[in-house]
Design an enzyme around this catalytic site. Sequence first.
Site, PDB file in Angstrom:
ATOM      1  N   ASP A  18       0.707  -1.244   0.148  1.00 17.73           N
ATOM      2  CA  ASP A  18      -0.020  -0.063   0.079  1.00 17.73           C
ATOM      3  C   ASP A  18       0.998   1.347   0.065  1.00 17.73           C
ATOM      4  OD1 ASP A  18      -2.468   1.392  -0.089  1.00 17.73           O
ATOM      5  OD2 ASP A  18      -2.788   1.329   2.276  1.00 17.73           O
ATOM      6  N   HIS A  54       2.771   2.973  -8.890  1.00 15.80           N
ATOM      7  CA  HIS A  54       2.713   1.467  -9.066  1.00 15.80           C
ATOM      8  C   HIS A  54       3.876   0.885  -9.604  1.00 15.80           C
ATOM      9  CE1 HIS A  54      -1.278   1.998  -7.540  1.00 15.80           C
ATOM     10  NE2 HIS A  54      -1.788   2.733  -8.819  1.00 15.80           N
ATOM     11  N   LEU A 113      11.022 -20.694  -2.657  1.00 11.25           N
ATOM     12  CA  LEU A 113      10.363 -19.743  -1.938  1.00 11.25           C
ATOM     13  C   LEU A 113       9.082 -19.801  -2.811  1.00 11.25           C
ATOM     14  CD1 LEU A 113       9.596 -17.122  -0.435  1.00 11.25           C
ATOM     15  CD2 LEU A 113      10.793 -15.903  -2.151  1.00 11.25           C
TER      16      LEU A 113
END
Length: 241
Positions: free
Chosen positions: A19, A36, A130
Amino acid sequence: MLKLVQEGEIPVHVAVIMDGNGRWAERRGLPRIAGHKAGMETLREIIGCADEIGIKIMTFFAFSTENWKRPSWEVSFLMHLPEEYLQKELTTLIKKNVVIKTIGDFANLPKHTVRAVSNALKLTSNNTGLIVNFALNYGGRAEIVEAARHVARKVARDELSPDAINAELLAAHLYTRDIPDPDLLIRPSGELRISNFLLWQMAYTELWFTKILWPDFKKEDFLRAILNFQKRERRFGGIKK
Ligand code: V0D
């Protein structure tokens, strides 16, 4: 700080709400979409660090079921980011043995987005490192509603007794059926909310909030969150042993 973190208990699953990207851009007099893009750089850095310290699963909140309320130009721009990200990063992720996964509803996503993401899922499905899990068109309530529907259908078909419905069964119908609940949630940008992210799964998750905006969130900030997590005593509703 890296050494210190590596001496402690490493959380298995860390969830992140990415965020503050739009706000980061606006503060610089840039269009929101520049934020972004900058946020994608942070994503790269944090995945690298998570891999380095041996975290098993990272879940990133990329697009929520509520994000459709944003202006249509911003939604369209966001929907091109998975492609852009994968075009830039997929080769490196494959080299790192990363498994890409997603949670959320693919049904309403543009075809070009689904195509790019599906390709990445397929190309990393046999990897063993991962797990990088992207929440795309995800909402915690929608996920629980969908699970309840699946369970109800089984009951209606006489495949399941209502008495057999328990937390374990419900959890087995969620998107996250294959992965453990998050140990730690990190939310940057100063908002002190969960915002419909992993509602069921966060019952005992430790929370870390910081005012740093996602594009400014660095490896050191990530390590600071982990270090703080390591100092906490987790009781899961019990008492100190
Ligand atoms: C924008 C900062 C990667 C946060 C990062 C559609 C907001 C960049 C993905 C991605 C977004 C998603 C799925 C996948 C691979 C990559 C992404 C969105 C936004 C929303 F399989 N970054 N990213 N998706 N941003």
